[in-house]
Design a protein around this motif. Structure first.
Motif, mmCIF file in Angstrom:
data_model
loop_
_atom_site.group_PDB
_atom_site.id
_atom_site.type_symbol
_atom_site.label_atom_id
_atom_site.label_comp_id
_atom_site.label_asym_id
_atom_site.label_seq_id
_atom_site.Cartn_x
_atom_site.Cartn_y
_atom_site.Cartn_z
ATOM 1 N N VAL A 20 10.000 1.297 8.670
ATOM 2 C CA VAL A 20 9.165 0.146 9.002
ATOM 3 C C VAL A 20 8.291 0.427 10.219
ATOM 4 C CG1 VAL A 20 10.862 -0.970 10.505
ATOM 5 C CG2 VAL A 20 9.210 -2.372 9.245
ATOM 6 N N ALA A 21 8.715 1.355 11.079
ATOM 7 C CA ALA A 21 7.914 1.688 12.260
ATOM 8 C C ALA A 21 6.605 2.366 11.898
ATOM 9 C CB ALA A 21 8.723 2.592 13.191
ATOM 10 N N GLN A 22 6.508 2.862 10.657
ATOM 11 C CA GLN A 22 5.299 3.544 10.206
ATOM 12 C C GLN A 22 4.349 2.614 9.451
ATOM 13 O OE1 GLN A 22 6.227 7.423 8.321
ATOM 14 N NE2 GLN A 22 8.360 7.009 8.878
ATOM 15 N N LEU A 23 4.714 1.336 9.343
ATOM 16 C CA LEU A 23 3.913 0.380 8.571
ATOM 17 C C LEU A 23 3.042 -0.479 9.480
ATOM 18 C CD1 LEU A 23 6.590 -0.859 5.997
ATOM 19 C CD2 LEU A 23 4.691 0.729 5.569
ATOM 20 N N PRO A 24 1.867 -0.891 8.980
ATOM 21 C CA PRO A 24 1.036 -1.840 9.737
ATOM 22 C C PRO A 24 1.743 -3.189 9.871
ATOM 23 C CG PRO A 24 -0.220 -0.759 7.992
ATOM 24 C CD PRO A 24 1.220 -0.440 7.742
ATOM 25 N N TRP A 25 1.273 -3.983 10.819
ATOM 26 C CA TRP A 25 1.902 -5.268 11.096
ATOM 27 C C TRP A 25 1.865 -6.193 9.883
ATOM 28 C CZ3 TRP A 25 5.408 -7.180 13.929
ATOM 29 C CH2 TRP A 25 5.498 -8.554 14.170
ATOM 30 N N GLY A 26 0.763 -6.160 9.109
ATOM 31 C CA GLY A 26 0.672 -7.025 7.934
ATOM 32 C C GLY A 26 1.755 -6.734 6.913
ATOM 33 N N HIS A 27 2.099 -5.465 6.742
ATOM 34 C CA HIS A 27 3.182 -5.101 5.835
ATOM 35 C C HIS A 27 4.513 -5.666 6.331
ATOM 36 C CE1 HIS A 27 0.133 -2.281 4.554
ATOM 37 N NE2 HIS A 27 0.913 -1.750 3.622
ATOM 38 N N ILE A 28 4.717 -5.585 7.641
ATOM 39 C CA ILE A 28 5.980 -6.063 8.217
ATOM 40 C C ILE A 28 6.142 -7.568 8.006
ATOM 41 C CG2 ILE A 28 7.264 -6.354 10.374
ATOM 42 C CD1 ILE A 28 5.985 -3.711 11.316
ATOM 43 N N THR A 29 5.053 -8.326 8.158
ATOM 44 C CA THR A 29 5.151 -9.773 7.944
ATOM 45 C C THR A 29 5.477 -10.095 6.487
ATOM 46 O OG1 THR A 29 2.752 -10.008 7.569
ATOM 47 C CG2 THR A 29 3.557 -10.261 9.830
ATOM 48 N N VAL A 30 4.964 -9.291 5.544
ATOM 49 C CA VAL A 30 5.305 -9.487 4.132
ATOM 50 C C VAL A 30 6.799 -9.253 3.922
ATOM 51 C CG1 VAL A 30 5.026 -8.541 1.804
ATOM 52 C CG2 VAL A 30 3.018 -8.960 3.213
ATOM 53 N N LEU A 31 7.326 -8.187 4.490
ATOM 54 C CA LEU A 31 8.754 -7.895 4.357
ATOM 55 C C LEU A 31 9.604 -9.017 4.943
ATOM 56 C CD1 LEU A 31 8.749 -4.105 5.358
ATOM 57 C CD2 LEU A 31 9.098 -5.041 3.060
#
Length: 264
Positions: free
Chosen positions: A18-29
Motif C-alpha cells: 500500500v505504501a507504493q499506491l497513490p492516495w486515491g487508491h488507498i481511499t478506495v481500499l
C-alpha cells in the motif's frame, strides 16, 4: 479521517504494498473493504498490475478475489505439479465483459469482434502478462483450414493461450473443438522454449459436472469459464476505465490479426 483509518489499517506501512499506491487508491481500499487481508491482497494486485484507481474499484466491486483461479479445469492432471497451480491462477470464472455493452442475445462473431475492438480492456480483464497474437488464427491441418477464435501468449509462464468463444451454455463437444486447436498450436507454433499450450473456453453458462466429465479424458490442459456483461451494479459500470487510444504495438497486432481473418 482517512489518515486515521490508514494508521489503523496499516500501523507499519513502509514495507507494505500500500505504501507504493497513490492516495486515491488507498481511499478506495479503505472505503470499499473492511477485511484487512482483502485490502492487502488488492493492494498487492494493484501494485503488481499497475491498476488505475477506477480499475481497482472495478476489480473490487466485481469481486476479483472470488473469480480468480476459479475456472474448472484439468490442469492438475495434465500439467506438472509445479505449473498447474500457476496456470490455474491465470483463469477467472466468470470473466467480466461489462465493458462490451452487449445485449443478452449476441452472435459468437459479434462477441469476438467486440472483444478485439476493446482489446486493451480485454487484456486488462485477462490479467498482467498476456500478449495478443491474433484472431481467427489460421491452422492448416490435413489440407484443410481451421481457425482458432483468439490466440494470446502469456509471457510470465511462456506459453500460448487459445481462447474459444461460445455464446450459449457449455456443451461437451466444445471441449473437443478446443482440444483440436490447442494440439494444433502446440504442434505447429510452439517453440522449443515454450511450455505446453493452454486452452480456455468462454461460454455464457456452464455446469461444473458436465465440464468435469467433458475434460476427464482429455490430455491437453484446458479450462472452461463463464462470462457476464449485464448483471453488474450501476456503480461498477460507472467505475469502468475510459476507452483509450490503442498504442502502435496493439494496432500492429490488430492489423496482423485481420490479415489472418477469413472473409465472411
Amino acid at each position: 479521517m482517512y489518515m486515521r483509518a490508514l494508521a489503523e489499517a496499516w500501523p507499519e506501512i513502509v514495507q507494505q504494498p500500500v505504501a507504493q499506491l497513490p492516495w486515491g487508491h488507498i481511499t478506495v481500499l479503505l472505503d470499499r473493504l473492511d477485511d484487512h487481508d482483502l485490502r492487502q491482497w488488492y493492494a498487492e494486485q494493484a501494485v503488481e498490475c499497475g491498476w488505475s484507481r477506477n480499475v481497482l474499484l472495478n476489480q473490487i466491486m466485481s469481486e476479483l478475489h472470488r473469480r480468480l483461479g476459479a475456472a474448472p479445469s484439468n490442469f492438475a492432471r495434465t500439467l506438472p505439479a509445479a505449473e498447474s497451480d500457476l496456470v490455474q491462477q491465470i483463469t477467472k470464472d466468470p470473466y467480466n465483459l461489462e465493458f462490451l455493452g452487449l445485449g443478452a442475445d449476441v452472435a459468437e462473431r459479434k462477441l469476438e469482434d467486440a472483444l478485439v475492438a476493446h482489446l486493451q480492456r480485454f487484456l486488462l480483464e485477462l490479467g498482467a502478462g498476456f500478449a495478443f497474437v491474433g484472431r481467427q488464427y489460421r491452422l492448416e491441418v490435413g489440407g484443410d483450414e481451421f481457425f482458432a477464435d483468439l490466440l494470446f501468449y502469456y509471457l510470465r509462464l511462456r506459453r500460448y493461450i487459445v481462447i474459444e468463444l461460445k455464446t450459449g451454455k457449455f456443451k461437451p463437444e466444445y471441449a473437443g473443438q478446443l482440444n483440436f486447436y490447442v494440439n494444433g498450436i502446440d504442434d505447429l507454433l510452439r517453440g522449443d522454449d515454450d511450455r505446453l499450450t493452454v486452452g480456455i473456453l468462454l461460454c455464457a453458462t456452464h455446469d461444473e459436472a458436465v465440464v468435469r466429465y467433458a475434460l476427464h479424458s482429455i490430455e491437453t490442459p484446458m479450462a472452461v469459464a463463464g462470462y457476464r456483461y449485464r448483471d453488474l451494479p450501476a456503480e461498477v459500470r460507472a467505475a469502468l476505465p475510459e476507452e483509450t487510444t490503442l498504442d502502435a504495438t496493439v494496432r500492429s497486432a490488430l492489423d496482423a490479426a485481420e490479415r489472418t481473418t477469413p472473409s465472411d
